[in-house]
Design a protein around this motif. Structure first.
Motif, PDB file in Angstrom:
ATOM      1  N   UNK A  18     137.634  11.079  16.358  1.00  0.00           N
ATOM      2  CA  UNK A  18     136.241  11.185  16.797  1.00  0.00           C
ATOM      3  C   UNK A  18     136.277  11.504  18.284  1.00  0.00           C
ATOM      4  N   UNK A  19     135.664  12.613  18.654  1.00  0.00           N
ATOM      5  CA  UNK A  19     135.652  13.001  20.058  1.00  0.00           C
ATOM      6  C   UNK A  19     134.310  13.605  20.426  1.00  0.00           C
ATOM      7  N   UNK A  20     134.064  13.658  21.714  1.00  0.00           N
ATOM      8  CA  UNK A  20     132.803  14.213  22.179  1.00  0.00           C
ATOM      9  C   UNK A  20     132.675  14.052  23.683  1.00  0.00           C
ATOM     10  N   UNK A  21     131.436  14.043  24.137  1.00  0.00           N
ATOM     11  CA  UNK A  21     131.124  13.932  25.561  1.00  0.00           C
ATOM     12  C   UNK A  21     130.323  12.656  25.783  1.00  0.00           C
ATOM     13  N   UNK A  22     130.663  11.954  26.847  1.00  0.00           N
ATOM     14  CA  UNK A  22     129.917  10.772  27.253  1.00  0.00           C
ATOM     15  C   UNK A  22     129.040  11.144  28.439  1.00  0.00           C
ATOM     16  N   UNK A 179     126.462  12.461  35.256  1.00  0.00           N
ATOM     17  CA  UNK A 179     127.883  12.775  35.175  1.00  0.00           C
ATOM     18  C   UNK A 179     128.343  12.775  33.717  1.00  0.00           C
ATOM     19  N   UNK A 180     129.469  13.428  33.455  1.00  0.00           N
ATOM     20  CA  UNK A 180     129.959  13.556  32.081  1.00  0.00           C
ATOM     21  C   UNK A 180     131.460  13.271  32.008  1.00  0.00           C
ATOM     22  N   UNK A 181     131.846  12.563  30.952  1.00  0.00           N
ATOM     23  CA  UNK A 181     133.244  12.251  30.673  1.00  0.00           C
ATOM     24  C   UNK A 181     133.600  12.780  29.285  1.00  0.00           C
ATOM     25  N   UNK A 182     134.882  13.012  29.056  1.00  0.00           N
ATOM     26  CA  UNK A 182     135.329  13.267  27.688  1.00  0.00           C
ATOM     27  C   UNK A 182     135.524  11.928  26.973  1.00  0.00           C
ATOM     28  N   UNK A 183     135.514  11.962  25.648  1.00  0.00           N
ATOM     29  CA  UNK A 183     135.718  10.753  24.845  1.00  0.00           C
ATOM     30  C   UNK A 183     136.509  11.123  23.606  1.00  0.00           C
ATOM     31  N   UNK A 184     137.518  10.293  23.291  1.00  0.00           N
ATOM     32  CA  UNK A 184     138.307  10.563  22.087  1.00  0.00           C
ATOM     33  C   UNK A 184     138.993   9.293  21.595  1.00  0.00           C
ATOM     34  N   UNK A 185     138.908   9.077  20.289  1.00  0.00           N
ATOM     35  CA  UNK A 185     139.672   8.018  19.645  1.00  0.00           C
ATOM     36  C   UNK A 185     140.367   8.601  18.425  1.00  0.00           C
TER      37      UNK A 185
END
Length: 279
Positions: A18-22, A179-185
């Motif tokens: 599961x990945x996306x943008x925070x 602001x934006x971060x990447x996210x991935x698990x």
């Protein structure tokens, strides 16, 4: 015979990503603590955690803590037994099975070790890991790729007295809204209900019921997810306790729409009869 696939580390039957943008909605601070002089009247700086290139980062360990604590609240609301995983409050210790588990590992009695771990650990221990056992899900560090930093002078709070420290000020650095971060698990051998559990936690974060980082009482730490992508190698049941979730292997959508599309996974979690740990 119990299917231990969920907690097996020697085989991979399914991988879930599961990945996306925070997206940051309010000031966000994952800090490294204060620096500066010892004078309580001085303005010490409470800085944002950054990588070697000076880019703000949310460590995978912080994500694991957020997911575990949020999940604990969700499970307790369903009257499902769960430990905090903090200090000595973990299942194998609470049920006095840690030594038995270690003995089974030392004696290479893997079947007994699997049985002990399955019977005497909660969903959080199985999913996020516990003493001497890695979890079934890994959180990657989230790095900012679009950000601004700001500072705000605040009155410091005494950790020992729980009150404002006399005359002490601290200059808090934070990541600004927008602001934006990447996210991935990445999860291994996750049953559908465990995937649904992770998605339920994510939705609580997305909907603003869980904040990230420090200074929550001051309104920091509200975020939401965007451009989410779930990639799952099959949605068949894993284990006899699992429930079917008829969904495509790949789902891409924006935040709110994404959580609508993955509802069957969350329903699998809501309807699953989680029988462990033993009582």
């Amino acid at each position: 015979m119990v299917d231990y696939t969920f907690i097996r580390k020697d085989m991979i039957k399914r991988e879930t990503v599961i990945e996306g943008i925070l997206e940051v909605l309010s000031p966000l601070r994952i800090g490294v603590g204060k620096s500066g002089g010892m004078d309580p009247a001085s303005i010490a700086k409470d800085t944002v955690l950054k990588d070697v290139n000076g880019v703000p980062v949310i460590p995978g360990s912080s994500w694991k803590g957020v997911f575990r604590s949020t999940g604990e609240t969700i499970l307790m609301a369903r009257n499902i037994t769960v430990c905090s995983g903090v200090g000595k409050n973990y299942c194998l210790n609470n049920y006095r099975k840690y030594d038995d588990f270690q003995d089974a590992i030392r004696e290479s009695d893997i079947n007994n070790a699997l049985k002990i771990f399955w019977d005497y650990t909660c969903l959080n221990c199985k999913l996020f890991g516990t003493m001497s056992v890695i979890g079934a899900v890994k959180f990657l560090d989230s790095r900012a790729f679009e950000y601004k930093l700001g500072t705000r002078t605040m009155v410091a709070i005494s950790r020992t007295e729980g009150a404002a420290a006399r005359r002490a000020l601290v200059q808090v650095e934070f990541v600004e809204p927008g602001s934006k971060f990447n996210f991935k698990l990445i999860g291994t051998n996750l049953p559908n209900y465990a995937i649904g559990y992770l998605l339920t936690i994510m939705k609580r974060i997305h909907d603003g019921y869980t904040q990230i980082g420090g200074h929550k009482s001051r309104g920091f730490g509200f975020v939401k997810f965007a451009n989410l992508h779930l990639l799952n190698s099959g949605s068949k049941k894993i284990g006899e306790d699992d429930l079917q979730a008829s969904l495509p292997d790949e789902i891409k959508a924006e935040g709110d729409k994404f959580f609508e599309e993955v509802k069957p996974y969350m329903e699998a979690f809501n309807n699953a009869k989680i029988q462990y740990p033993v009582h």
